[in-house]
Design a protein around this motif. Structure first.
Motif, PDB file in Angstrom:
ATOM      1  N   ILE A 100       9.878  12.775   0.023  1.00 18.82           N
ATOM      2  CA  ILE A 100      10.349  14.018   0.633  1.00 18.82           C
ATOM      3  C   ILE A 100      10.146  15.188  -0.328  1.00 18.82           C
ATOM      4  O   ILE A 100       9.704  16.274   0.072  1.00 18.82           O
ATOM      5  N   GLY A 101      10.459  14.984  -1.603  1.00 17.01           N
ATOM      6  CA  GLY A 101      10.288  16.050  -2.590  1.00 17.01           C
ATOM      7  C   GLY A 101       8.842  16.472  -2.744  1.00 17.01           C
ATOM      8  O   GLY A 101       8.529  17.672  -2.778  1.00 17.01           O
ATOM      9  N   ALA A 106       4.379  20.255  -1.571  1.00 15.27           N
ATOM     10  CA  ALA A 106       3.050  20.495  -1.001  1.00 15.27           C
ATOM     11  C   ALA A 106       3.119  21.513   0.135  1.00 15.27           C
ATOM     12  O   ALA A 106       2.286  22.429   0.203  1.00 15.27           O
ATOM     13  N   LEU A 107       4.115  21.377   1.008  1.00 17.07           N
ATOM     14  CA  LEU A 107       4.272  22.329   2.109  1.00 17.07           C
ATOM     15  C   LEU A 107       4.562  23.734   1.584  1.00 17.07           C
ATOM     16  O   LEU A 107       3.989  24.716   2.059  1.00 17.07           O
ATOM     17  N   VAL A 111       2.120  26.874   2.399  1.00 18.65           N
ATOM     18  CA  VAL A 111       2.632  28.031   3.138  1.00 18.65           C
ATOM     19  C   VAL A 111       2.708  29.246   2.220  1.00 18.65           C
ATOM     20  O   VAL A 111       2.319  30.364   2.597  1.00 18.65           O
ATOM     21  N   GLY A 112       3.192  29.046   0.987  1.00 15.69           N
ATOM     22  CA  GLY A 112       3.307  30.152   0.043  1.00 15.69           C
ATOM     23  C   GLY A 112       1.960  30.749  -0.325  1.00 15.69           C
ATOM     24  O   GLY A 112       1.823  31.974  -0.445  1.00 15.69           O
ATOM     25  N   SER A 113       0.956  29.890  -0.488  1.00 12.09           N
ATOM     26  CA  SER A 113      -0.381  30.396  -0.831  1.00 12.09           C
ATOM     27  C   SER A 113      -0.976  31.211   0.311  1.00 12.09           C
ATOM     28  O   SER A 113      -1.549  32.281   0.092  1.00 12.09           O
ATOM     29  N   VAL A 114      -0.839  30.703   1.530  1.00 12.30           N
ATOM     30  CA  VAL A 114      -1.386  31.417   2.687  1.00 12.30           C
ATOM     31  C   VAL A 114      -0.667  32.753   2.877  1.00 12.30           C
ATOM     32  O   VAL A 114      -1.307  33.810   3.007  1.00 12.30           O
TER      33      VAL A 114
END
Length: 171
Positions: A100-101, A106-107, A111-114
Motif C-alpha cells: 500500500i505504501g 507511485a500514485l 499525479v504530482g508530476s503531471v
C-alpha cells in the motif's frame, strides 16, 4: 557530509530514547489496563495474568526489561492474540502495508508530476491556479479526514467496476 550524518545519528539516538520513555510511562499513567474487562475477574486470576506478563514488577524494572527487549528486537507478547508476539503481528501485516505504501508513493509521484508539469507549463493561468488550489487543499486537510473520505470513494469506484451492468452495456 559524513560528519553531518554522524551528528544527525547522534541526535537521533537520544530522541528515540526520549520518545520510547515518554510512551512507556504515559501508558503506565493512563487509567485502566489491558486486562480490565467489563466484568471484574477474580483477583487471583488477575494477579496470575499480571505475573505472566511481568506487570507485577516495579515500573522501573518493567522499563528496563522493555528497553532490553527492544535492543534484542523483542517487542513482547501480544496482549490480544494468544500465542503471538508483537513482532509476529507486524511481520504478518508488513507485506500488505509495504504494498500500500509503495503504491501510494507511485500514485503521488505520477499525479504530482503531471499536475506539476501542467502548472509549470501554464503559469498564471486557470489551470495553474486550479492545481495550486488543489495542492493547497490537500496540504491543509488533515490525513485523518482525507483517509476515510478517500476510502469511501475508492470503495464505491471498486464496487462499480465489479458490477456486471456496465459490462453488458458495452456488449
Amino acid at each position: 557530509m559524513m560528519g553531518y550524518i554522524a551528528r544527525r545519528l547522534l541526535v537521533a539516538v537520544p530522541t528515540v530514547l526520549v520518545v520510547i520513555t515518554v510512551a512507556f510511562f504515559m501508558m503506565r499513567i493512563a487509567p485502566g489496563g489491558p486486562f480490565d474487562l467489563e466484568q471484574p475477574m477474580p483477583e487471583q486470576i488477575r494477579q496470575n495474568i499480571l505475573a505472566a506478563y511481568g506487570m507485577d514488577q516495579p515500573v522501573w524494572k518493567q522499563y528496563l526489561d522493555y528497553l532490553a527487549g527492544l535492543v534484542r528486537g523483542d517487542l513482547g507478547p501480544s496482549l490480544k492474540f494468544r500465542d503471538k508476539t508483537v513482532a509476529d503481528i507486524i511481520t504478518e501485516g508488513f507485506p500488505v502495508s509495504a504494498t500500500i505504501g509503495l503504491l501510494s508513493i507511485a500514485l503521488a509521484l505520477m499525479v504530482g508530476s503531471v499536475l506539476g508539469s501542467i502548472a509549470a507549463l501554464r503559469q498564471n493561468s486557470s489551470a495553474d491556479f486550479a492545481v495550486v488550489g488543489f495542492a493547497t487543499i490537500g496540504i491543509v486537510i488533515p490525513p485523518f479526514v482525507v483517509g476515510p473520505v478517500l476510502s469511501l470513494v475508492v470503495e464505491s469506484i471498486w464496487a462499480g467496476f465489479h458490477r456486471a451492468d456496465w459490462i453488458h452495456a458495452w456488449a
